[in-house]
Structure formats: C-alpha cells, structure tokens
Design a protein around this motif. Structure first.
Motif, PDB file in Angstrom:
ATOM      1  N   LEU A  92     -59.388  15.197   7.481  1.00  0.00           N
ATOM      2  CA  LEU A  92     -58.545  14.145   8.038  1.00  0.00           C
ATOM      3  C   LEU A  92     -57.142  14.675   8.325  1.00  0.00           C
ATOM      4  O   LEU A  92     -56.518  14.325   9.335  1.00  0.00           O
ATOM      5  CB  LEU A  92     -58.481  12.974   7.059  1.00  0.00           C
ATOM      6  CG  LEU A  92     -57.767  11.699   7.531  1.00  0.00           C
ATOM      7  CD1 LEU A  92     -58.470  11.107   8.747  1.00  0.00           C
ATOM      8  CD2 LEU A  92     -57.711  10.681   6.397  1.00  0.00           C
ATOM      9  N   HIS A  93     -56.655  15.529   7.469  1.00  0.00           N
ATOM     10  CA  HIS A  93     -55.320  16.084   7.641  1.00  0.00           C
ATOM     11  C   HIS A  93     -55.288  17.142   8.740  1.00  0.00           C
ATOM     12  O   HIS A  93     -54.324  17.216   9.518  1.00  0.00           O
ATOM     13  CB  HIS A  93     -54.844  16.701   6.317  1.00  0.00           C
ATOM     14  CG  HIS A  93     -53.506  17.379   6.419  1.00  0.00           C
ATOM     15  ND1 HIS A  93     -52.320  16.684   6.509  1.00  0.00           N
ATOM     16  CD2 HIS A  93     -53.173  18.708   6.448  1.00  0.00           C
ATOM     17  CE1 HIS A  93     -51.316  17.542   6.594  1.00  0.00           C
ATOM     18  NE2 HIS A  93     -51.802  18.770   6.561  1.00  0.00           N
ATOM     19  N   THR A  94     -56.344  17.945   8.823  1.00  0.00           N
ATOM     20  CA  THR A  94     -56.343  19.085   9.748  1.00  0.00           C
ATOM     21  C   THR A  94     -56.954  18.732  11.103  1.00  0.00           C
ATOM     22  O   THR A  94     -56.451  19.153  12.151  1.00  0.00           O
ATOM     23  CB  THR A  94     -57.128  20.262   9.133  1.00  0.00           C
ATOM     24  OG1 THR A  94     -56.671  20.497   7.804  1.00  0.00           O
ATOM     25  CG2 THR A  94     -56.935  21.527   9.959  1.00  0.00           C
ATOM     26  N   LEU A  98     -61.890  14.463  13.984  1.00  0.00           N
ATOM     27  CA  LEU A  98     -63.191  14.910  13.509  1.00  0.00           C
ATOM     28  C   LEU A  98     -63.614  14.205  12.220  1.00  0.00           C
ATOM     29  O   LEU A  98     -64.807  14.017  11.959  1.00  0.00           O
ATOM     30  CB  LEU A  98     -63.140  16.424  13.262  1.00  0.00           C
ATOM     31  CG  LEU A  98     -64.431  17.180  12.996  1.00  0.00           C
ATOM     32  CD1 LEU A  98     -65.310  17.181  14.238  1.00  0.00           C
ATOM     33  CD2 LEU A  98     -64.113  18.606  12.559  1.00  0.00           C
ATOM     34  N   ALA A  99     -62.646  13.812  11.411  1.00  0.00           N
ATOM     35  CA  ALA A  99     -62.927  13.367  10.044  1.00  0.00           C
ATOM     36  C   ALA A  99     -63.788  12.112   9.987  1.00  0.00           C
ATOM     37  O   ALA A  99     -64.735  12.028   9.194  1.00  0.00           O
ATOM     38  CB  ALA A  99     -61.610  13.140   9.300  1.00  0.00           C
ATOM     39  N   LEU A 143     -63.072  19.786  19.767  1.00  0.00           N
ATOM     40  CA  LEU A 143     -62.294  21.018  19.597  1.00  0.00           C
ATOM     41  C   LEU A 143     -62.648  22.100  20.603  1.00  0.00           C
ATOM     42  O   LEU A 143     -61.770  22.830  21.072  1.00  0.00           O
ATOM     43  CB  LEU A 143     -62.491  21.555  18.169  1.00  0.00           C
ATOM     44  CG  LEU A 143     -62.075  20.615  17.033  1.00  0.00           C
ATOM     45  CD1 LEU A 143     -62.384  21.242  15.685  1.00  0.00           C
ATOM     46  CD2 LEU A 143     -60.595  20.258  17.128  1.00  0.00           C
ATOM     47  N   VAL A 144     -63.934  22.240  20.913  1.00  0.00           N
ATOM     48  CA  VAL A 144     -64.335  23.276  21.861  1.00  0.00           C
ATOM     49  C   VAL A 144     -64.069  22.816  23.299  1.00  0.00           C
ATOM     50  O   VAL A 144     -63.563  23.568  24.135  1.00  0.00           O
ATOM     51  CB  VAL A 144     -65.839  23.621  21.681  1.00  0.00           C
ATOM     52  CG1 VAL A 144     -66.303  24.606  22.748  1.00  0.00           C
ATOM     53  CG2 VAL A 144     -66.061  24.216  20.291  1.00  0.00           C
ATOM     54  N   GLU A 145     -64.421  21.561  23.596  1.00  0.00           N
ATOM     55  CA  GLU A 145     -64.185  20.977  24.926  1.00  0.00           C
ATOM     56  C   GLU A 145     -63.362  19.688  24.758  1.00  0.00           C
ATOM     57  O   GLU A 145     -63.842  18.588  25.017  1.00  0.00           O
ATOM     58  CB  GLU A 145     -65.517  20.657  25.600  1.00  0.00           C
ATOM     59  CG  GLU A 145     -66.404  21.855  25.874  1.00  0.00           C
ATOM     60  CD  GLU A 145     -66.037  22.542  27.198  1.00  0.00           C
ATOM     61  OE1 GLU A 145     -64.985  22.181  27.771  1.00  0.00           O
ATOM     62  OE2 GLU A 145     -66.784  23.423  27.633  1.00  0.00           O
ATOM     63  N   ARG A 289     -63.272  23.813   6.195  1.00  0.00           N
ATOM     64  CA  ARG A 289     -62.133  23.871   7.123  1.00  0.00           C
ATOM     65  C   ARG A 289     -62.114  25.187   7.884  1.00  0.00           C
ATOM     66  O   ARG A 289     -61.921  25.223   9.107  1.00  0.00           O
ATOM     67  CB  ARG A 289     -60.837  23.700   6.334  1.00  0.00           C
ATOM     68  CG  ARG A 289     -59.568  23.755   7.184  1.00  0.00           C
ATOM     69  CD  ARG A 289     -58.361  23.919   6.290  1.00  0.00           C
ATOM     70  NE  ARG A 289     -58.478  25.120   5.476  1.00  0.00           N
ATOM     71  CZ  ARG A 289     -57.918  25.269   4.257  1.00  0.00           C
ATOM     72  NH1 ARG A 289     -57.211  24.282   3.734  1.00  0.00           N
ATOM     73  NH2 ARG A 289     -58.072  26.402   3.589  1.00  0.00           N
ATOM     74  N   ASP A 290     -62.344  26.288   7.157  1.00  0.00           N
ATOM     75  CA  ASP A 290     -62.329  27.600   7.806  1.00  0.00           C
ATOM     76  C   ASP A 290     -63.498  27.755   8.779  1.00  0.00           C
ATOM     77  O   ASP A 290     -63.373  28.430   9.807  1.00  0.00           O
ATOM     78  CB  ASP A 290     -62.392  28.706   6.752  1.00  0.00           C
ATOM     79  CG  ASP A 290     -61.122  28.753   5.902  1.00  0.00           C
ATOM     80  OD1 ASP A 290     -60.119  28.133   6.306  1.00  0.00           O
ATOM     81  OD2 ASP A 290     -61.151  29.397   4.830  1.00  0.00           O
ATOM     82  N   ALA A 291     -64.639  27.135   8.452  1.00  0.00           N
ATOM     83  CA  ALA A 291     -65.792  27.207   9.355  1.00  0.00           C
ATOM     84  C   ALA A 291     -65.496  26.495  10.666  1.00  0.00           C
ATOM     85  O   ALA A 291     -65.836  26.995  11.757  1.00  0.00           O
ATOM     86  CB  ALA A 291     -67.020  26.593   8.687  1.00  0.00           C
TER      87      ALA A 291
END
Length: 530
Positions: A92-94, A98-99, A143-145, A289-291
């Motif tokens: 939610l923060h990053t 998406l969250a 994120l990608v599109e 998150r890193d993924a």
C-alpha cells in the motif's frame, strides 16, 4: 469385625463370616468376610483404582503439553496474520494502486502458509507460485503498462497464465517458498513431537494390566478387607514390588522419554536465523516488494513478451471498468487490524517457558511406580502395614524398575514387555531421530511403526542446521488428512515431513517429493523462533 467397616460401594457382605474355600486370591486360614463374588468385584475395583491413579498422576503433564500446543497454534496464527498485514501495508505504501486488488491473492497465500506451518501437506512452492501468478496481471496493467486502462478478463487471464514461462519476478517465488519452508520444518517436527507426547501419555494411562498384576493389586489393596483390616495400607516394600511389577513396561519408556525432552531442547536451540519462523515471516514483505520492483525494472522486456504471447491488450468495457474499480477499492480505505500481540508473546518465549516446565517431568516414567506408592498407596514410616498375609513388616526383597528387574519379583511375575508400550517406544525413538536432525522418514506414518518393522530412516545427516529440507513438493496441493486437537489425541495418523536438504533447496532444485507430516494439526501449532 463390623459390617459398617466395609466400603458399601464395593460389594455385598455375606450374612456371617465364611470359610472362603472358593476364593482364588484372598486366601486365609481363618474365617473371612469375602465371597467369591466380592473377590471378583474387588479385583475390578483394584484395577480401576490404579488406572485412575495413573490418569491423575499424569494429568498435569498432559495438560502442560496440550495447553502449549494450543498456545503455539494461536501464536502462529497471530504471527501469520501480522505478516500478511505487514506485507499488504508495504504494498500500500510502495504501490498503492496494486495493494487493493492484491489483497485477495495475498490472503490466500498466507492462509496456505499458516496451514503449512501447522502441518498441512500442501506444496508451499505451488502456493507461492499461484500467488505471484495472480499478482502478475495487476503488476502488468499498473506498472508494466501503466498507460493502459483496465484489461479485459480474458486478456488478464492470458497474462496470468504466461507468468511462469516469462518469469517476471526472477526467482522470487521459489526463494519465498524455500525460505518459509526451511524456517517451518523444525517447528513442524517440534509440533509433531508434542502431539506424540500426548499420545504416549494417553497410551500409558490406559495400559492393559496382566492377570498376575490384577491379582497382585487385589491382594495388596482389598484382601485385607476380607479380614476386617479396612484401614490397613500396604507396606512400602510390598507396594513397590507390586506396582513395579505392574508398570514394568512403563519403566522401559523412561530412557526414551528423557531423550525426548532433551531432543526438544536441542531442536529449540537451533531455531534461529534461517530457521527462526517469526523472523522469516516478518521479512516476507521485503521479498514481495523486491519481486514487484524486479518486474517493474524489466517492463520493456515483459511488455514485448506478453504482447507476443497474448497479442495487443484488450480493454474492458466501461461498465466492467467501473465495476472492477469499485470491487478493488475496499481494503485500501480500511485500516489494517492485526491480532493484538504482547511483545513477549513470541514463539521463542513460549517455547522456552514450555521447555522449562517440561524439564521438571523428564523423569516421569522412571519414578512413576515409586510416586504412586509414596503419594497414594502406602503409609508413612512407622505405621502398621499390610504385607500380603497380615499386618506385619515386609521382609522380602524389593526389586528395581524395568522388565529385567522383575525376574526376582516375589509378588508379580512379568513374562514380557507390553507390545503396545513397545510400539510407543518405537515412536519415541523415531521422533527423537527427527528432533535431533539425524534422519528423515521415507514412507508411512508413526502409527505404522511397529516393533521390529519401522518404516526406516534415510540415514545420518551432517548438516549443521539439521536435516530440514525445503519442503517443496509436487504442483498439486494436498489435503490435510487429520488435524489434531488436544482433546483428540488417540489413534492419530502422524505424517513425517519428507524433503530435500538445505543445500539442494538453496541451489534452486525443485523436489517432487511430498511430505506426509506427523500429527497433524490440531490444533496445533506452533513453532518456534530461536
């Protein structure tokens, strides 16, 4: 002697004293107050008395284990819930967009994690991959599109299905499964051991008494009643011989029970670092998150690959977009509420407190016969006592504990070990090997281990972290066959984890072995942090 001196609940007194020529055990040269029917009833009473004493004596130990099994489960469930909320909060923060939509697959994944930690046979690798598969359409369109409007359901499904081939997260799904699996395996075995501990107690509480033992107990406890000696208690030496003879098989459990307690302590000391479940679960958010960041960095490549597989994006109709956006907004606007946990309520602290209490019971089986005589059956020093024939001192030899020592027992003849107790000992041997990290079971369950016919071990293990494998199994999820509860501890199917070594896990090798796990659930629950 008076009729009032006899326990009315035991038997019906004859109208007057009789010769007792038909008695089998309570023989006397004098007239007796017992009939054959009374003797039979007294024998039932004597057997019931000893079994009640066994259950009363073991009750605190059984409650200690059962209570902590439940406490461990609650702590694990709280920990998993906390890890889920923490991961969602980080997303939610990053990645705010998406969250919300990711909440459902995230919840499903952590549900699987909780089941796995508590003993389920499901494949954690498959659960991890399903989670990242479900996440990919969200990552792709946001994120990608990011300039795309919402994709159609059919296009979104195509993107999801392409996830495993495209590998948008690098090796994150496998790494996540491996980390959680490695941290969970010692705790799964620890929990299995606790369930087995309750089963051992339940089994020994209901030991089958031999004919010689039943006659010995009758002679010791109720034959004096036939002579009007209703207040006499057996002499200490006499009581020890009778009860040690009756419980000879239980004394054989002693060495293995002591090792059981030591092995639990040994395993507990190893639960740190990569085998600290609490630490690993609370770091899941970073890996997720890193993924996602990895996929975002590789957006151009992923965009081209998805278009090659699924074609150009197909957008939702306006009404679908409105509906989809409305359905995904919920969790973003609701404050996350995790289970309230005391700062000291950690798996590590619970485990340490439990083992500290369990250590007081490590000699339980070795001193059981003596405890029954000292605490309940025999009188204190200097008190007139029953020696099996009359009120006088007991002068016969007092034997030790265990099967071999009973060869010289003057009161109870013991021919062989109880096969049911021998089977319990085999189970203790097996779980001790698992707790010590010296072996990994191959096939079968603990309930199938019988004297002389166990299901075998895979051999010694030199891994300094123990023989706890990655737990990665076949792609299909497996059902949980049995979930144990503290109140349902008899006849449980115990399933042992079957897994590969840590070195294989870390190298990325995917196992195809599935892992039946011992004792399953119940409740249970708990594992540990180091």
């Amino acid at each position: 002697m008076t009729r009032q001196s006899f326990p009315r609940r035991r038997a019906r007194l004859p109208a007057s004293e009789v010769r007792g020529s038909d008695l089998q055990v309570c023989l006397s040269k004098n007239l007796t107050c017992c009939t054959k029917k009374m003797e039979e009833r007294y024998q039932v009473a004597a057997r019931r008395d000893i079994q009640n004493l066994l259950q009363t004596t073991s009750s605190s130990l059984k409650f200690l284990i059962s209570r902590n099994v439940a406490a461990f489960q609650e702590t694990v469930e709280s920990l998993v819930h906390q890890a889920e909320n923490h991961t969602h909060a980080v997303l939610l923060h990053t990645y705010r967009d998406l969250a919300g939509p990711a909440a459902a697959p995230l919840g499903e994944f952590f549900t699987d994690v909780g089941l796995f930690v508590l003993g389920s046979e499901l494949s954690l690798e498959e659960a991890s991959q399903r989670f990242f598969d479900a996440l990919f359409p969200l990552v792709y369109e946001r994120l990608v599109e990011p300039d795309l409007s919402r994709m159609s359901l059919s296009y979104s499904e195509c993107v999801r299905a392409s996830c495993r081939d495209l590998g948008p997260y690098g090796g994150a799904p496998g790494r996540l499964a491996a980390l959680i699996s490695r941290a969970s395996m010692p705790g799964r075995v620890f929990l299995q051991a606790l369930h087995l501990g309750v089963e051992v107690i339940n089994t020994t509480d209901h030991i089958q008494l031999s004919r010689e033992c039943r006659r010995g107990l009758l002679r010791m406890s109720y034959c004096p009643h036939c002579q009007g000696l209703t207040t006499s208690k057996p002499c200490m030496g006499y009581c020890l011989n009778v009860v040690r003879g009756c419980l000879a098989s239980l004394a054989e459990v002693d060495a293995h029970w002591r090792e059981f307690v030591r092995s639990l302590e040994t395993l507990s000391t190893r639960m740190h670092g990569a085998q600290d479940l609490e630490q690993v679960l609370l770091e899941v958010h970073g890996l997720v998150r890193d993924a996602v960041a990895h996929a975002q960095r590789n957006a151009p490549r992923l965009s081209a690959q998805v278009r090659r597989v699924c074609g150009d994006p197909v957008r939702q109709q306006p009404e679908q977009v409105s509906s989809g956006q409305h359905g995904s907004a919920g969790r973003d606007s609701i404050p996350l509420k995790g289970a309230v946990r005391n700062a000291d309520d950690t798996l590590s602290n619970r485990r340490k407190e439990f083992l500290s209490s369990l250590r007081l019971h490590r000699a339980f089986y070795g001193g059981l016969a003596d405890q029954l005589c000292v605490s309940d059956l025999a009188p204190g020093d200097g008190t007139a006592c029953w020696n099996g024939a009359g009120v006088a001192s007991y002068t016969l030899r007092v034997v030790g504990n265990g099967i071999k020592a009973q060869a010289e027992n003057p009161e109870v003849k013991v021919k062989e070990a109880d096969p049911v107790i021998s089977q319990v000992i085999d189970k203790l041997k097996h779980i001790n090997q698992l707790l010590q990290g010296k072996s990994i079971p191959k096939l079968g369950t603990l309930d199938q281990i019988e004297t002389g016919s166990g299901d075998g071990y895979s051999g010694d293990c030199d891994d300094e972290d123990g023989c706890w494998g990655s737990g990665n199994g076949a792609a299909e999820r497996r059902r949980i066959e049995t979930m144990l509860t503290p109140g349902n501890t008899n006849n449980h199917r115990y399933h042992h984890p079957q897994s590969k070594g840590f070195d294989q896990m870390n190298s990325g090798t995917r196992g195809t072995q599935s892992v039946p796990l011992v004792l399953v659930s119940i409740c249970a629950f708990a594992l540990l942090s180091g």
